[in-house]
Design an enzyme around this catalytic site. Structure first.
Site, mmCIF file in Angstrom:
data_model
loop_
_atom_site.group_PDB
_atom_site.id
_atom_site.type_symbol
_atom_site.label_atom_id
_atom_site.label_comp_id
_atom_site.label_asym_id
_atom_site.label_seq_id
_atom_site.Cartn_x
_atom_site.Cartn_y
_atom_site.Cartn_z
ATOM 1 N N LYS A 80 0.782 -1.064 -0.142
ATOM 2 C CA LYS A 80 -0.158 -0.022 -0.077
ATOM 3 C C LYS A 80 0.767 1.136 0.085
ATOM 4 C CE LYS A 80 -3.996 2.001 2.396
ATOM 5 N NZ LYS A 80 -4.857 1.729 3.648
ATOM 6 N N SER A 155 -9.767 1.607 2.667
ATOM 7 C CA SER A 155 -8.974 2.442 1.666
ATOM 8 C C SER A 155 -7.962 1.370 0.979
ATOM 9 C CB SER A 155 -8.399 3.482 2.561
ATOM 10 O OG SER A 155 -7.381 2.977 3.601
ATOM 11 N N SER A 179 -10.461 -0.582 6.810
ATOM 12 C CA SER A 179 -9.398 -0.507 5.441
ATOM 13 C C SER A 179 -8.787 -1.599 4.956
ATOM 14 C CB SER A 179 -8.586 1.022 5.545
ATOM 15 O OG SER A 179 -9.350 1.939 5.703
#
Lengths: 524, 98
Positions: A80, A155, A179
Site C-alpha cells: 500500500k 482504503s 480499511s
C-alpha cells in the site's frame, strides 16, 4: 497467463524452496499478469520490475548456496502506498505528496525485505486512507476484478484488487476503521486487522494514530497468517508498539480445530440496513461453524450503535492534528510561493490545492470537534463512548471466544454511487469500526457470493487483544467449510467467469515503465 | 445547529486550508449532516464514564538518551520543495509591518 500466478503464496514459496521453479520465474510471471490485466484493474501507483527481479535473483542465489530461507521467500507482494520504501515515491494517494521519495524504509517494509518477500510495486488507496472505495485517490480509480464497474473497497482497495486479480500473491494494507477488512470482503480475500500495537506504525503515513494498524491480505487464511508473522512484532521506533510475543497464527491457520469454541453473534450488527444477500451467506456460515463443532450464541453489545458516531469524531480529530505536518515547508508540494506571499498564505494555498474533498471534510470536522466550546460535547463524549465499547467487548469475551458479524452491510457498490454522499460511504464501516476503537483484532473471511448480484460477501471474526490466533483458527475452519460447500475456494468462481475474461479484454504486450508516477508537476 | 458557509470558512482558516466559495457552499450542508449524525454520542456519555484516548494503555515509553544514527542533512532536505545552502528555504514568516 502462467499457472504460477494462481498458486497460493505458501505453495509458491514451497515450489521455490524445493527448486521446482525459480523466484525469478515466479516474479516474471506476475509482471506478465500485471501487463495483461492492469490496464483494466488500475491497482498500481508504481511498479518496480527491475528491483523486484534483482531481489528474486538474490533469493535464487541464496537457495543455490544452500541457505534456508523464510516461509514466504520469493513471493511477490503489493505494498500500500502509505508505507515508506526507499526508491519508490510515497504519495498516500494525495497530490500534496506527489513526487515525494521518502529517505527511509517503514519497519514493515524492512521486515518484508528481511523475509525475502519481493515488493513488486506500490498500490492505490483512498487519499490518506480516508474512504471505503479507493475513489478518493488523487491518481486513479481502481476497479473490482469481480466486476470492473464496481468499487474495490477501501482504503486499501489497490492491495485487495491486485491480489484478487492475481497480479500479486500477497499484499499489505492498513486498517483504521475497516480499511483492510472491507476491501478483503468485497474482493473475496482474507484480510486481517491485527491487535493495535502489534504491527509497527513506523514509516506509515499517519491518519489516526490511536487507530491505525498495518496488516496482511492473502487469498487463503494460511497465506495471511504467514504474512502476519513476517511483519508483526515489537518495534522500539513506534512508541505505541506492544512488547509482547505474537500469537502462533500460522499454527492456528493450519489447525482450524474449533470443537467446543464459543462463537458470539453480535446482535447489533445485523438486521435492518443489511443486504439480504449478505445476511444469507452470513447465516449459512454460522451453520458451517456449528457443524464444525462450535457453539453459537447471540451476544448484545449495546454501545456498538454509537461506534460510528464516536469514530467520526475521534478519527477526524486525530486527522486534523496529524495532517498539520503538511505545511509546504519541508517536503511535499508547495503552491503559490511567488516571493511576495507569506508562509501562512502559501500553506493555505498548498493545502487547498493538495488535499482532496474527503480530506478537507475530515480536517474541518476534526477542527470543529476540537474547538473551544465544542470539545466536551463532541471529542470528550466520543472518548467516553470508546470506553463503553471496550466494556461491551470485555463483557462479551467473558462469555465467548470470538464475536462475529458480516464484515460490511452490503457488497461492493457501483463506482461513483456514494462519492458525494459521505454518510452512505461511512456506513460501509459500520461493523468494522468497533474493533478499531477497542484495539482488539479482527479478520474478514470470504464466504461466497451474494445471490442478489453475484458479488463477494465477507464474514467478520473479532477476538480479544493479542488473541489473533483465534481469528485464524476460526477463519481456517470457515474456509474449509465454505470450500466443501462450494466445491473449492470462493475465488475459484472468478476464474473462467465472464468477469475473468473482461479482466484481460484489452491485454497489452508493452511492459510498464518502472515508475509510473513522475516528479511533481509544477502546480503553482 | 446549522453550519453555514461562513462557519466553514472560519474553520478552514483555523485548519489553514484555502477553500473557494463554491467549495464552502458544497461542504457546509455535508458537514452539517455529518455533525448532526455524530452528535448522538453525547446521549450515552454520562459523567461517570471515564474517557479512553488510546486503545491499549501504555504510558511513559522511555529510551536511553544517546546519540544514534539519523538522517544526514542531505537526506533531511531531500524532499524539500525549495532549499538553499543546505537549509530549507521558506516564504517570509513576518510581514513588513510586524
Amino acid at each position: 497467463m502462467s499457472g504460477l500466478v494462481l498458486q497460493t503464496a505458501a505453495d509458491l514459496a514451497g515450489l521455490i524452496a524445493a527448486g521446482e521453479v525459480s523466484a525469478h520465474e515466479v516474479v516474471a510471471a506476475h509482471f506478465e499478469r500485471i501487463a495483461q490485466v492492469e490496464p483494466q484493474v488500475q491497482a498500481f501507483l508504481a511498479l518496480d520490475e527491475e528491483r523486484a527481479l534483482a531481489a528474486a535473483d538474490r533469493v535464487d542465489a541464496k537457495l543455490a548456496a544452500g541457505e534456508k530461507l523464510g516461509p514466504l521467500a520469493g513471493v511477490p507482494l503489493g505494498l500500500k502506498d502509505i508505507f515508506t520504501y526507499q526508491g519508490l515515491p510515497c504519495t498516500v494517494g494525495s497530490r500534496i505528496l506527489e513526487g515525494w521519495h521518502p529517505p527511509y524504509d517503514a519497519t514493515v517494509v524492512k521486515r518484508l525485505l528481511d523475509a525475502d518477500l519481493i515488493i513488486v510495486g506500490k498500490v492505490n488507496m483512498d487519499e490518506f486512507a480516508m474512504g471505503s472505495s479507493t475513489e478518493s485517490s488523487a491518481y486513479k480509480v481502481t476497479h473490482n476484478p469481480w466486476n470492473l464497474d464496481y468499487i474495490p473497497g477501501g482504503s486499501s482497495g489497490g492491495s485487495a484488487a491486485a491480489l484478487a486479480a492475481f497480479e500479486v500473491a500477497l499484499s499489505v494494507g492498513t486498517d483504521t476503521g475497516g480499511s483492510i477488512r472491507q476491501p478483503a470482503a468485497v474482493n473475496s480475500l482474507v484480510g486481517v486487522k491485527p491487535t493495535y500495537g502489534s504491527n509497527s506504525r513506523f514509516g506509515v503515513v499517519a491518519m489516526a494514530s490511536s487507530l491505525d494498524v498495518p496488516g496482511p491480505f492473502g487469498r487463503t487464511v494460511l497465506d495471511a497468517a504467514l504474512l502476519h508473522e513476517a511483519i508483526s512484532g515489537y518495534d522500539p521506533m513506534d512508541s505505541t508498539s506492544l512488547n509482547l510475543p505474537i500469537p502462533p497464527v500460522a499454527q492456528a491457520a493450519r489447525s482450524g480445530e474449533i470443537k467446543g469454541y464459543r462463537i458470539g453473534v453480535v446482535k447489533e450488527l445485523g438486521g435492518e440496513g443489511y443486504a439480504p444477500g449478505v445476511l444469507q451467506r452470513f447465516n449459512e456460515s454460522l451453520a458451517l461453524l456449528e457443524s464444525a463443532g462450535a457453539e453459537i450464541a447471540e451476544i448484545s453489545c449495546p454501545h456498538f450503535t454509537y461506534a460510528l458516531g464516536a469514530y467520526y469524531l475521534i478519527m477526524p480529530s486525530e486527522v486534523s492534528s496529524n495532517l498539520a505536518r503538511f505545511d509546504a515547508m519541508r517536503y511535499g508540494i508547495r503552491v503559490g510561493d511567488d516571493g511576495k506571499r507569506s508562509a501562512e498564505e502559501v500553506m493555505n494555498l498548498t493545502r487547498g490545492a493538495g488535499f482532496g474533498a474527503e480530506v478537507k471534510r475530515r480536517v474541518i470536522i476534526g477542527t470543529y470537534a476540537l474547538s473551544a466550546g465544542y470539545y466536551d460535547a463532541y471529542y470528550g463524549s466520543a472518548l467516553k463512548v470508546r470506553t463503553l465499547i471496550q466494556q461491551d467487548f470485555d463483557a462479551a469475551f467473558a462469555k465467548v471466544d470470538v464475536l462475529v458479524s458480516p464484515t460490511s452491510p452490503t457488497t461492493a457498490w457501483k463506482i461513483g454511487e456514494r462519492l458525494d454522499d459521505p454518510l452512505a460511504m461511512y456506513k460501509a464501516d459500520l461493523c468494522t469500526i468497533p474493533a478499531n476503537l477497542a484495539g482488539i483484532c479482527a479478520a474478514s473471511i470470504p464466504v461466497g457470493l451474494s445471490s442478489e448480484n453475484g458479488l463477494p460477501v465477507g464474514f467478520q471474526i473479532m477476538a480479544p487483544a493479542m488473541a489473533d490466533d483465534r481469528l485464524y483458527r476460526v477463519g481456517a475452519a470457515l474456509e474449509r467449510g465454505v470450500a466443501d460447500a462450494f466445491g473449492g475456494p470462493v475465488l475459484n468462481q472468478l476464474i473462467g467467469s465472464p468477469a475473468w475474461d473482461a479482466l484481460s479484454a484489452q491485454a497489452v504486450a508493452a511492459r510498464f515503465p518502472n515508475i509510473i508516477l513522475g516528479l511533481a508537476e509544477n502546480l503553482s | 445547529m446549522a453550519l453555514s458557509p461562513d462557519d466553514v470558512a472560519r474553520l478552514a482558516r483555523l485548519a489553514r486550508i484555502d477553500l473557494s466559495q463554491a467549495e464552502l457552499e458544497h461542504l457546509a450542508p455535508q458537514l452539517d449532516v455529518i455533525l448532526e449524525s455524530v452528535a448522538e454520542v453525547s446521549k450515552v456519555a454520562a459523567d461517570d464514564v471515564k474517557p479512553t484516548s488510546h486503545a491499549i494503555e501504555i504510558a511513559n515509553v522511555f529510551r536511553e538518551d544517546e546519540v544514534r544514527p539519523s538522517f544526514t542533512a542531505q537526506q533531511a532536505l531531500s524532499g524539500a520543495p525549495v532549499k538553499e545552502s543546505g537549509r530549507f528555504r521558506v516564504p517570509q514568516i513576518l510581514q513588513e509591518d510586524e
